[in-house]
Design a protein around this motif. Sequence first.
Motif: not given
Length: 475
Positions: A136-155
């Motif tokens: 569950e935690i892994d899936a949510r982390i992946s989703a948060l990082l994908d959202e950051a990629i879509a918003g061009d904010t990921r480090v």
Amino acid sequence: MAQQVDSFDFPAELDWVNTSQVPQRDALRGRATLLYFWTYDCVNCVNLLADVAWLESRHHDGLCVIGVHTPRYDAQRTAAAVLKAVNRHGLRHPVANDPGFALWQKLGAQAWPSVVLLDTQARPVAIYTGEGRRQEIDARISALLDEAIAGDTRVYENWPPVARPEPHLPLAFPSRVVATERHLYIADTAHHRVLETTLDGNVLRQFGSGNAGYWDGRLADCGLASPQGLALGKDCLYIADTGNHAVRRVRLLAGDVDTVVGTGKIGRDRPQQHPEPTAVGLCAPVDVAVHNEHLYVSLAGQHQIWDLDLTRGTLDILAGSGRFGLADGAGAYASFAQPAGIAALGQALFVADAGAGAVRAIRLGDRQVTTLVGAGPWQFGDAAGRRDAVRLQHPQGVAVDPRGLVFVADSYNDKLKAINLKTGETRSFSLPYRFQAPEGVSLSQGALWVANTNAHEIVRVDLGNGSCRRIPVGE
């Protein structure tokens, strides 16, 4: 859902135990953040650390991991005590000591362990209580990082490791010792190995490679993970291979190491679920004892004592309902709280019931469980004297003298104590030596041999004159 927090900053009263650089909100932005609340006595929290390490590795280029220690016991309130636990478990991310539960309350944590996820803007978005929720935690982390990629904010830069390590010594958090007429067997826990030495500490053989792993082999060509309990039976040494959730066997003549109970992965099976003991999933075996062709196993993660018949190869529950608590009764009607050290004498098995702050006895004939001293999980302290007045603080080791004494490693009180089996009267040793969270005790040669765990040493206590001598293991 985590408690709603508009802006996130770490409370000023946190004490960062392994870094001088307090993580800042701006540094968290662009990464997902995993905050976990733990207390190092809790077996569920220790189990969570394996999931945290897996997630930390999997998302190494996008995840910040931060530990927050909130204490259950008085002995855990200092940063020095927490740093010992951090180093024992090899944590290389920032860990804060929060004795006042400031961040716990701010984020709405309610139980140990808990994981709080922050999104890439450092806002709390989810809370997970308990262990075993890796997917569950892994899936949510992946989703948060994908959202950051879509918003061009990921480090993508790795979160830098931190450390304030222990001194480099021959032993690292040794948790158990077994003494014979000629040898010592030492669970060198944080080095993931077991040593066979002379009584003067000269190393004769090593079992386990020194790196955490799970494979059978010979001598150092096998894998152990955080081994703790040890017991000798005929020509075999049995090992509670805690980190692998298994019981291993060393055939001492040849040095071959194999598995007798467990799969190498965490589980909470019942013995009857599988015909072979090596197919049964265990949770955190921490000690073993051999008596009359039976191998007894203390399962801290299942709050039970199990019994392997070495002649028939059958596995059964000796005592414990599986519920966390302190209740006397027959076999499965009794309850334990993270039982730790065990030792057999005559027709009884004695248990250091760590989470209950108690020492228990199990009659092997009818499996009746009684409490020798201790009042339950939240009635801990440091008191000797009459049976009903005795208080312990997370005792983890026991050794039994045929003359009617039970020696106890009262771990979080940094003391050794002795219980009179007839009267329950308990006395605390006054010794010219400083003990630091001792976990294991063994009787041999008129002495009590002590695994002085947080001092990384083995100590011999002469029961005749009270003198104490550090054993120079591997020096």
